[in-house]
Scaffold this motif. Sequence first.
Motif: not given
Length: 101
Positions: A58, A32-33, A36-37, A39-40
């Motif tokens: 992702r 999940l981390e 997020d990364w 996606n950013q």
Amino acid sequence: MATSAEWHEDYDKMSEKSRNFSRAIKSVQEELEAVDWYNQRAEQTSDKQLKKILEHNRDEEIEHAVMALEWLRRCTPKFDEHMKTYLFTKGDILKIEEKAK
Ligand SMILES: [Fe+2]
């Protein structure tokens, strides 16, 4: 050899079931981390090809996270219970909780 950063309790005294539970939890956290990364980074990059790659990566991580969640569900009755209550439902999630009690 397990390090203290990986295990909060005495590794040698933990059952194999608890070790595997912890491994799965950590895997979900890491996946999940990564979601997020990626996606950013995908959102911020100015390069269209790189954006597509990052979005692909992702989405792969989402798959990995869900696979580990399914393992947890199969091995942990409480995960199974709560997933059956909340997943794939519609409407106000908090009302589902009220109804489930
Ligand atoms: Fe992954």
